[in-house]
Design an enzyme around this catalytic site. Structure first.
Site, PDB file in Angstrom:
ATOM      1  CE1 TYR A 275     -28.068 113.411 168.444  1.00 46.14           C
ATOM      2  CE2 TYR A 275     -26.014 113.501 169.660  1.00 46.14           C
ATOM      3  CZ  TYR A 275     -26.778 113.864 168.576  1.00 46.14           C
ATOM      4  OH  TYR A 275     -26.242 114.684 167.612  1.00 46.14           O
TER       5      TYR A 275
ATOM      6  N   GLY B 218     -37.371 121.838 166.804  1.00 48.07           N
ATOM      7  CA  GLY B 218     -37.713 120.548 166.209  1.00 48.07           C
ATOM      8  C   GLY B 218     -36.924 120.190 164.966  1.00 48.07           C
TER       9      GLY B 218
ATOM     10  CE1 TYR C 176     -23.713 123.910 164.196  1.00 48.16           C
ATOM     11  CE2 TYR C 176     -24.626 124.550 162.073  1.00 48.16           C
ATOM     12  CZ  TYR C 176     -24.044 124.885 163.275  1.00 48.16           C
ATOM     13  OH  TYR C 176     -23.812 126.203 163.572  1.00 48.16           O
TER      14      TYR C 176
ATOM     15  CD  GLU D 138     -18.297 118.432 166.998  1.00 46.54           C
ATOM     16  OE1 GLU D 138     -17.458 118.231 166.084  1.00 46.54           O
ATOM     17  OE2 GLU D 138     -19.269 117.683 167.196  1.00 46.54           O
TER      18      GLU D 138
ATOM     19  N   GLY E  92     -33.977 124.042 169.207  1.00 45.07           N
ATOM     20  CA  GLY E  92     -35.162 124.028 170.053  1.00 45.07           C
ATOM     21  C   GLY E  92     -36.467 124.187 169.292  1.00 45.07           C
TER      22      GLY E  92
ATOM     23  CD  GLU F  39     -18.245 111.651 160.611  1.00 49.75           C
ATOM     24  OE1 GLU F  39     -17.268 112.281 161.060  1.00 49.75           O
ATOM     25  OE2 GLU F  39     -18.364 110.414 160.774  1.00 49.75           O
TER      26      GLU F  39
ATOM     27  CD  GLU G  83     -23.166  97.205 174.087  1.00 55.36           C
ATOM     28  OE1 GLU G  83     -22.313  97.071 173.186  1.00 55.36           O
ATOM     29  OE2 GLU G  83     -24.391  97.070 173.890  1.00 55.36           O
TER      30      GLU G  83
ATOM     31  CG  ASN H  32     -22.132 118.459 172.534  1.00 51.06           C
ATOM     32  OD1 ASN H  32     -23.026 119.076 173.082  1.00 51.06           O
ATOM     33  ND2 ASN H  32     -22.004 118.401 171.215  1.00 51.06           N
TER      34      ASN H  32
END
Length: 173
Positions: free
Chosen positions: A139, A103, A94, A27, A101, A91, A151, A132
């Site tokens: 997600y 699962g 990882y 990150e 890839g 939070e 929103e 990212n």
């Protein structure tokens, strides 16, 4: 590839700490990590823990090139929505690059969702950096809503001097 998702134990904290630093490097913020396995042990394995954690393990024959069998983690905690009720917040999610890839990340996230549902949580929330896109796309494919887009929510933080100053403004008892 075979792997196992299990609840983290106190003795996993060194491995979790290693992966926290790996995630921070990914990150582009390794200088922001200020805790070690000691704080994880103190804060996650006490009478009233601040967080819960799952780890992903592979069998010895699939250990990483560095010799690790703990290859991923999901660190989460509970919050409360005054509109909806109990919620779970991830939070960190990882998985070491060489195990992506397969699962493992999906399984970690699904297990957090299952644990949350067992505790009557009505939603699972998390944050992802705007650049990212692999994670954001992952997600969204899983069904997450991008609240920034839909929103207009902004994530805000008080820390350091700003937190100290705000705390100093609290009324005296």
């Amino acid at each position: 590839m075979k792997f196992k998702i299990r609840t983290a134990k106190q003795e996993d904290c060194k491995e979790i700490s290693r992966m926290i630093m790996d995630l921070a490097v990914y990150e582009k913020m390794p200088e922001q990590v200020k805790i070690s396995h000691r704080e994880l042990e103190r804060d996650g394995f006490c009478h009233n823990p601040f967080f819960e954690c799952l780890v992903a393990e592979v069998p010895e024959e699939h250990k990483s090139s560095q010799g690790h069998t703990t290859v991923g983690y999901a660190l989460y905690f509970y919050t409360y929505s005054t509109w909806k009720g109990p919620s779970v917040f991830i939070e960190d999610l990882y998985v070491m690059p060489e195990y992506r890839g397969k699962g493992i990340g999906s399984s970690l996230m699904a297990k957090v969702a299952q644990v949350g549902k067992e505790k009557q949580c009505v939603r699972l929330q998390l944050s992802v950096l705007d650049w990212n896109t692999p994670s954001l796309d992952f997600y969204v494919r899983k069904g997450a809503q991008d609240l920034t887009a839909s929103e207009g929510w902004h994530a805000l933080r008080f820390d350091g001097e700003a937190l100290d100053k705000l705390a100093a403004e609290a009324p005296k008892d």
